[in-house]
Scaffold this motif. Structure first.
Motif, mmCIF file in Angstrom:
data_model
loop_
_atom_site.group_PDB
_atom_site.id
_atom_site.type_symbol
_atom_site.label_atom_id
_atom_site.label_comp_id
_atom_site.label_asym_id
_atom_site.label_seq_id
_atom_site.Cartn_x
_atom_site.Cartn_y
_atom_site.Cartn_z
ATOM 1 N N PRO A 104 -18.776 -16.969 -0.673
ATOM 2 C CA PRO A 104 -18.345 -18.355 0.231
ATOM 3 C C PRO A 104 -19.168 -19.498 -0.445
ATOM 4 O O PRO A 104 -20.260 -19.446 -0.700
ATOM 5 C CB PRO A 104 -18.853 -18.015 1.598
ATOM 6 N N SER A 131 -23.189 -20.289 2.889
ATOM 7 C CA SER A 131 -23.442 -19.185 3.508
ATOM 8 C C SER A 131 -24.432 -19.191 4.771
ATOM 9 O O SER A 131 -24.989 -18.176 5.096
ATOM 10 C CB SER A 131 -24.245 -18.304 2.247
ATOM 11 N N ARG A 176 -12.579 -11.266 2.873
ATOM 12 C CA ARG A 176 -11.610 -12.307 3.554
ATOM 13 C C ARG A 176 -10.302 -11.791 3.302
ATOM 14 O O ARG A 176 -10.101 -10.750 2.330
ATOM 15 C CB ARG A 176 -11.669 -13.654 3.164
ATOM 16 N N GLU A 184 -10.020 -18.152 5.973
ATOM 17 C CA GLU A 184 -11.664 -18.323 6.588
ATOM 18 C C GLU A 184 -11.988 -17.115 7.505
ATOM 19 O O GLU A 184 -13.254 -17.277 7.853
ATOM 20 C CB GLU A 184 -11.743 -19.624 7.258
ATOM 21 N N HIS A 190 -13.400 -13.973 8.943
ATOM 22 C CA HIS A 190 -14.375 -13.025 8.741
ATOM 23 C C HIS A 190 -13.767 -11.592 8.814
ATOM 24 O O HIS A 190 -13.050 -11.583 9.676
ATOM 25 C CB HIS A 190 -15.720 -13.012 9.292
#
Length: 94
Positions: A18, A21, A31, A41, A43
């Motif tokens: 990412p 973080s 992802r 986006e 998780h």
């Protein structure tokens, strides 16, 4: 808290690093792959093997469902002991 009406289904995911973080644990995350109805986006909680044992950009097929935790948003959950399938690698992943 699990969402009672959500069922497990097979979802394609990929490992990535990412851009930010803050609040995340570890350098490499998982992802959903675009085009499945899940935001990229979102998780994904799953086996750490996916982020530890394969290069960044590796794609996997996992069994997961949408769930949430009190005080935070939705995420995809897959039991860490379930099998997964390595689909391939996307060399363009950030």
């Amino acid at each position: 808290m699990a969402k009672a009406n959500e069922s497990y289904q097979f979802i394609l995911v990929e490992s990535y690093i990412p851009a930010r973080s803050s609040g995340l644990h570890g350098k490499i995350h998982i992802r959903p792959i675009d085009g499945q109805g899940y935001p990229t986006e979102m998780h994904v909680e799953c086996s750490k093997e996916l982020s530890r044992n394969y290069p960044v950009g590796t794609r996997f097929k996992i069994k997961a469902k949408i769930t949430d935790r009190e005080g935070s948003g939705d995420f995809l959950y897959s039991y860490f002991g379930w099998p997964y399938e390595v689909i391939g690698h996307d060399s363009g992943t950030e």
